[in-house]
Design an enzyme around this catalytic site. Structure first.
Site, PDB file in Angstrom:
ATOM      1  N   ASN A 129      -5.306  -2.519  -9.633  1.00  0.00           N
ATOM      2  CA  ASN A 129      -5.988  -1.797  -8.558  1.00  0.00           C
ATOM      3  C   ASN A 129      -7.049  -0.909  -9.196  1.00  0.00           C
ATOM      4  OD1 ASN A 129      -6.767  -0.213  -6.427  1.00  0.00           O
ATOM      5  ND2 ASN A 129      -4.812   0.895  -6.241  1.00  0.00           N
TER       6      ASN A 129
ATOM      7  N   LYS B 196      -9.176   0.841  -7.718  1.00  0.00           N
ATOM      8  CA  LYS B 196      -9.482   2.004  -6.870  1.00  0.00           C
ATOM      9  C   LYS B 196     -11.005   2.165  -6.752  1.00  0.00           C
ATOM     10  CE  LYS B 196      -5.214   4.035  -8.465  1.00  0.00           C
ATOM     11  NZ  LYS B 196      -4.345   5.198  -8.429  1.00  0.00           N
TER      12      LYS B 196
ATOM     13  N   HIS C 216      -1.493   1.881   0.564  1.00  0.00           N
ATOM     14  CA  HIS C 216      -1.413   2.617  -0.709  1.00  0.00           C
ATOM     15  C   HIS C 216      -1.255   4.102  -0.387  1.00  0.00           C
ATOM     16  CE1 HIS C 216      -2.530   4.326  -4.576  1.00  0.00           C
ATOM     17  NE2 HIS C 216      -2.322   3.131  -5.103  1.00  0.00           N
TER      18      HIS C 216
ATOM     19  N   GLU D 261      -2.575   6.605  -1.584  1.00  0.00           N
ATOM     20  CA  GLU D 261      -3.839   7.344  -1.508  1.00  0.00           C
ATOM     21  C   GLU D 261      -4.490   7.156  -0.146  1.00  0.00           C
ATOM     22  OE1 GLU D 261      -5.548   5.788  -5.125  1.00  0.00           O
ATOM     23  OE2 GLU D 261      -4.083   6.944  -6.276  1.00  0.00           O
TER      24      GLU D 261
ATOM     25  N   GLY E 193      -0.839   7.629 -11.373  1.00  0.00           N
ATOM     26  CA  GLY E 193      -1.936   8.315 -12.050  1.00  0.00           C
ATOM     27  C   GLY E 193      -1.523   9.583 -12.769  1.00  0.00           C
TER      28      GLY E 193
ATOM     29  N   SER F  30       1.931   4.449 -13.210  1.00  0.00           N
ATOM     30  CA  SER F  30       1.725   4.684 -14.642  1.00  0.00           C
ATOM     31  C   SER F  30       2.300   3.575 -15.530  1.00  0.00           C
ATOM     32  CB  SER F  30       2.277   6.060 -15.038  1.00  0.00           C
ATOM     33  OG  SER F  30       1.599   7.083 -14.334  1.00  0.00           O
TER      34      SER F  30
HETATM   35  C1  PEP Z   1      -1.837   2.520  -8.259  1.00  0.00           C
HETATM   36  O1  PEP Z   1      -2.938   2.968  -7.991  1.00  0.00           O
HETATM   37  O2  PEP Z   1      -1.321   1.726  -7.483  1.00  0.00           O
HETATM   38  C2  PEP Z   1      -1.195   2.934  -9.498  1.00  0.00           C
HETATM   39  C3  PEP Z   1       0.034   2.558  -9.723  1.00  0.00           C
HETATM   40  O3  PEP Z   1      -1.936   3.706 -10.364  1.00  0.00           O
HETATM   41  P1  PEP Z   1      -1.552   4.082 -11.888  1.00  0.00           P
HETATM   42  O4  PEP Z   1      -1.114   2.808 -12.568  1.00  0.00           O
HETATM   43  O5  PEP Z   1      -2.809   4.629 -12.459  1.00  0.00           O
HETATM   44  O6  PEP Z   1      -0.434   5.070 -11.847  1.00  0.00           O
END
Ligand code: PEP
Length: 247
Positions: free
Chosen positions: A9, A11, A93, A95, A169, A209
């Site tokens: 992703n 983003k 998601h 976000e 994140g 992460s």
């Molecule tokens: C995500 O945006 O779905 C995500 C898991 O981000 P990250 O891997 O950066 O934690």
């Protein structure tokens, strides 16, 4: 046996110049045993689909409007994403739930529009740190699962992504015990609601992460069928190691 999926992703990251990462990723993963998906910002979707042509890498959207077309300035429909070359769309998601107030009911309607466009819905669910600290993780995840996933699910048209909000994140990953508890719970709920065959066939990704160092351990955890990866999907070198961990 469920085939693993390594989904990236991007983003709101990436310009045209970032498409060079695709050639590097394809070179590093010439014949993967897992599925690979990258979900770039919509501006890059068609260009990335071209860059992925002839490679095992597929592309997806990060969200869509529930309607197929119409007076919705600034929005993009699932059929437009399909037309640009997408095979899947991330929905719900955290976000989007936080930044745009999307509810599970909104997500469920979008899921149907994604299916109608012939695409796979990757439905994200996950608890906040406050929920976890209050012992509400399974209640919250169970509620989001039942309200975000409409009837009509198949093992092909739907993927669930468990993403604890506090791990996205932040560099803070859930422990494998925490991941196994929630993934086993989700599997049980899917089997109860959709039957043993469909419920067992739907892939459940972990997101939060994931990086080249922790991917092998996470992907070997009970009912983890791959990952939804944010930050570590932006660089081909890192994401290739994650893909290899899923192989
Ligand atoms: C995500 O945006 O779905 C995500 C898991 O981000 P990250 O891997 O950066 O934690």
């Amino acid at each position: 046996m469920r085939k693993k999926l390594a989904a990236g992703n991007w983003k709101m990251n990436g310009l045209k110049a970032s498409l060079t990462e695709i050639a590097a990723l394809a070179k590093a993963c010439p014949a993967p045993n897992c599925d690979i998906l990258i979900c770039p910002p919509a501006t890059l979707l068609a260009g990335m689909a071209d860059a992925c042509s002839g490679t095992p890498i597929k592309v997806g959207g990060q969200d869509c409007h529930a309607a197929a077309s119409g007076a919705h300035t600034g929005d993009i429909s699932a059929s437009m994403l399909a037309d640009a070359g997408a095979s899947a769309v991330i929905l719900g998601h955290s976000e989007r739930r936080a930044d745009h107030g999307e509810t599970s009911a909104d997500v469920a309607v979008k899921v149907v529009s994604v299916w109608d466009a012939g695409l796979t819905a990757i439905i994200c669910i996950g608890e906040t740190l406050e929920d976890r600290d209050a012992g509400r993780t399974l209640d919250v995840v169970g509620e989001q699962l039942s309200s975000s996933v409409p009837e009509g699910v198949t093992a092909e048209n739907t993927v669930i992504a468990y993403e604890p909000v506090w791990a996205i994140g932040t560099g803070r990953t859930a422990t494998t015990a925490q991941i196994a508890e929630v993934h086993d719970f989700i599997r049980g709920k899917l089997e109860t609601r959709f039957g043993k065959v469909t419920g067992n066939g739907i892939r459940i990704l972990y997101g939060g992460s994931v990086n080249p160092k922790n991917a092998v351990e996470i992907f070997s955890t009970s009912n983890v069928d791959g990952g939804l990866v944010g930050g570590a999907s932006l660089r081909a070198a890192d994401f290739a190691m994650i893909v290899n961990a899923a192989d």
